[in-house]
Design a protein around this motif. Structure first.
Motif, mmCIF file in Angstrom:
data_model
loop_
_atom_site.group_PDB
_atom_site.id
_atom_site.type_symbol
_atom_site.label_atom_id
_atom_site.label_comp_id
_atom_site.label_asym_id
_atom_site.label_seq_id
_atom_site.Cartn_x
_atom_site.Cartn_y
_atom_site.Cartn_z
ATOM 1 N N ILE A 124 0.808 -1.210 -0.134
ATOM 2 C CA ILE A 124 0.129 0.022 -0.233
ATOM 3 C C ILE A 124 0.997 1.874 0.126
ATOM 4 O O ILE A 124 2.490 1.318 0.906
ATOM 5 C CB ILE A 124 -1.636 0.248 1.160
ATOM 6 C CG1 ILE A 124 -2.008 1.294 1.109
ATOM 7 C CG2 ILE A 124 -0.334 -0.673 2.353
ATOM 8 C CD1 ILE A 124 -3.053 1.219 1.679
ATOM 9 N N ALA A 125 1.158 1.671 -1.289
ATOM 10 C CA ALA A 125 1.422 2.994 -1.450
ATOM 11 C C ALA A 125 1.248 4.680 -1.208
ATOM 12 O O ALA A 125 0.882 5.447 -1.082
ATOM 13 C CB ALA A 125 2.349 3.207 -2.364
ATOM 14 N N SER A 126 0.140 4.205 0.447
ATOM 15 C CA SER A 126 0.123 5.590 1.257
ATOM 16 C C SER A 126 0.460 5.946 2.472
ATOM 17 O O SER A 126 0.268 4.782 3.803
ATOM 18 C CB SER A 126 -1.337 5.157 1.089
ATOM 19 O OG SER A 126 -2.402 6.607 2.402
ATOM 20 N N ALA A 127 0.692 6.929 2.971
ATOM 21 C CA ALA A 127 1.191 7.371 4.498
ATOM 22 C C ALA A 127 0.540 6.850 5.864
ATOM 23 O O ALA A 127 -1.192 7.168 4.952
ATOM 24 C CB ALA A 127 0.980 9.058 4.126
ATOM 25 N N GLY A 128 1.238 6.765 6.832
ATOM 26 C CA GLY A 128 -0.119 6.178 6.896
ATOM 27 C C GLY A 128 0.751 4.983 8.672
ATOM 28 O O GLY A 128 -0.233 4.691 9.692
ATOM 29 N N GLY A 129 1.681 4.863 7.776
ATOM 30 C CA GLY A 129 2.195 3.347 8.278
ATOM 31 C C GLY A 129 3.270 3.414 8.799
ATOM 32 O O GLY A 129 4.288 3.432 8.168
ATOM 33 N N ILE A 130 4.117 3.117 10.074
ATOM 34 C CA ILE A 130 5.464 3.403 10.329
ATOM 35 C C ILE A 130 6.163 2.547 11.282
ATOM 36 O O ILE A 130 5.000 2.403 12.407
ATOM 37 C CB ILE A 130 5.384 5.035 11.295
ATOM 38 C CG1 ILE A 130 4.729 5.752 10.499
ATOM 39 C CG2 ILE A 130 6.849 5.160 11.643
ATOM 40 C CD1 ILE A 130 4.869 7.340 11.045
ATOM 41 N N PRO A 131 6.812 1.644 11.176
ATOM 42 C CA PRO A 131 7.340 0.412 12.012
ATOM 43 C C PRO A 131 7.699 0.942 13.805
ATOM 44 O O PRO A 131 7.591 1.799 13.837
ATOM 45 C CB PRO A 131 8.836 0.021 11.522
ATOM 46 C CG PRO A 131 8.455 1.031 9.680
ATOM 47 C CD PRO A 131 8.361 2.176 10.024
ATOM 48 N N LEU A 132 7.170 0.419 14.148
ATOM 49 C CA LEU A 132 7.433 0.895 16.169
ATOM 50 C C LEU A 132 8.761 -0.195 15.692
ATOM 51 O O LEU A 132 8.814 -1.233 15.978
ATOM 52 C CB LEU A 132 6.878 -0.200 16.885
ATOM 53 C CG LEU A 132 5.113 0.529 16.964
ATOM 54 C CD1 LEU A 132 4.342 -0.178 17.602
ATOM 55 C CD2 LEU A 132 5.330 2.052 17.042
ATOM 56 N N MET A 133 9.615 0.508 16.690
ATOM 57 C CA MET A 133 10.837 0.072 17.809
ATOM 58 C C MET A 133 11.383 0.730 19.016
ATOM 59 O O MET A 133 10.818 0.753 19.480
ATOM 60 C CB MET A 133 12.040 1.224 16.663
ATOM 61 C CG MET A 133 11.955 1.752 15.526
ATOM 62 S SD MET A 133 12.693 -0.415 14.341
ATOM 63 C CE MET A 133 14.206 -0.026 14.431
ATOM 64 N N SER A 134 12.413 -0.697 19.228
ATOM 65 C CA SER A 134 12.284 -0.803 20.592
ATOM 66 C C SER A 134 13.979 -1.450 20.260
ATOM 67 O O SER A 134 14.464 -2.442 19.772
ATOM 68 C CB SER A 134 11.514 -2.076 21.393
ATOM 69 O OG SER A 134 12.223 -1.912 22.849
ATOM 70 N N ASN A 135 14.947 -0.616 20.981
ATOM 71 C CA ASN A 135 16.524 -1.101 21.703
ATOM 72 C C ASN A 135 17.133 -1.517 19.507
ATOM 73 O O ASN A 135 17.927 -2.734 19.674
ATOM 74 C CB ASN A 135 16.545 -2.437 22.176
ATOM 75 C CG ASN A 135 16.406 -1.894 23.679
ATOM 76 O OD1 ASN A 135 16.454 -1.439 24.385
ATOM 77 N ND2 ASN A 135 15.629 -2.753 24.070
ATOM 78 N N GLY A 136 16.413 -0.836 18.693
ATOM 79 C CA GLY A 136 17.246 -0.763 17.544
ATOM 80 C C GLY A 136 16.698 -1.581 16.984
ATOM 81 O O GLY A 136 17.028 -2.076 15.314
ATOM 82 N N LYS A 137 15.794 -2.657 16.939
ATOM 83 C CA LYS A 137 14.565 -3.067 16.404
ATOM 84 C C LYS A 137 13.184 -3.048 15.986
ATOM 85 O O LYS A 137 12.668 -2.300 16.404
ATOM 86 C CB LYS A 137 14.998 -4.717 17.180
ATOM 87 C CG LYS A 137 15.986 -5.104 17.467
ATOM 88 C CD LYS A 137 16.670 -6.933 17.719
ATOM 89 C CE LYS A 137 17.476 -6.697 18.477
ATOM 90 N NZ LYS A 137 18.692 -7.986 17.004
ATOM 91 N N ILE A 138 12.544 -3.869 14.476
ATOM 92 C CA ILE A 138 11.146 -3.671 14.705
ATOM 93 C C ILE A 138 10.691 -4.629 15.653
ATOM 94 O O ILE A 138 10.565 -5.831 15.468
ATOM 95 C CB ILE A 138 11.151 -3.994 13.167
ATOM 96 C CG1 ILE A 138 12.516 -2.784 12.328
ATOM 97 C CG2 ILE A 138 9.776 -3.696 12.750
ATOM 98 C CD1 ILE A 138 11.671 -2.353 10.909
ATOM 99 N N ILE A 139 10.181 -4.425 16.652
ATOM 100 C CA ILE A 139 8.934 -5.165 16.894
ATOM 101 C C ILE A 139 7.165 -4.716 16.519
ATOM 102 O O ILE A 139 6.861 -5.463 17.289
ATOM 103 C CB ILE A 139 8.827 -4.442 18.718
ATOM 104 C CG1 ILE A 139 8.791 -2.737 18.680
ATOM 105 C CG2 ILE A 139 9.900 -4.476 19.067
ATOM 106 C CD1 ILE A 139 7.833 -2.767 19.897
#
Length: 165
Positions: A124-139
């Motif tokens: 989906i090429a539409s803004a509004g989705g962002i990875p969540l990070m913790s300690n430099g890793k995607i959670i």
């Protein structure tokens, strides 16, 4: 001799030109970490909800784990029904592709070869989705939909991301 000099010059130009291409290659995406916890998901959703309430647009907010599986979901009263699935789609893509959906939107907007991103499974090429990070890793990832533009959705999503920093 002249031919050798021309070939050496052409090779030098080719090397100089190609080094610019290598400079544009992004760094590798971060590794996956453990799945976002319920407490973290609630914290991110509450921050995104607070930001969404600053707009006149009811929104759907989704949190997924690194695999794209649903962890937490919230739908504001009056949210367009399409936004429910769209918020989940944005979150799933941000997690599984390890990048904000805005990056995919930008590639498509640039045209040319960037449009090929639309051929990838589930994009989906539409803004509004962002990875969540913790300690430099995607959670996991957050996905928001309901605003008239991805910029508004991204504002709420970014508030959720920032709440976990």
């Amino acid at each position: 001799m002249r031919r050798l000099t021309m070939m050496a010059g052409a090779l030098g130009v080719a090397l100089l030109m190609s080094s610019g291409a290598f400079a544009q290659v992004p760094p590798p995406a971060p590794d996956y970490g453990p799945t976002v916890t319920l407490e973290q998901a609630q914290k991110a959703v509450n921050a995104a909800l607070a930001e969404a309430k600053k707009t006149p647009y009811p929104m759907a907010i989704t949190i997924v784990g690194p695999s794209g599986d649903l962890v937490y979901f919230l739908r504001m009263d009056g949210t367009p029904y399409a936004s429910l699935a769209i918020s989940q789609h944005k979150a799933r893509v941000a997690a599984t592709y390890k990048r904000p959906t805005k990056a995919l939107e930008d590639r498509v907007a640039a045209g040319g070869i960037g449009i090929t991103v639309l051929t990838l499974d589930g994009v989906i090429a539409s803004a509004g989705g962002i990875p969540l990070m913790s300690n430099g890793k995607i959670i996991g990832a957050i996905g928001v939909s309901g605003g008239p533009t991805g910029v508004i959705d991204s504002g709420a999503a970014q508030a959720g991301v920032d709440a976990l920093k």
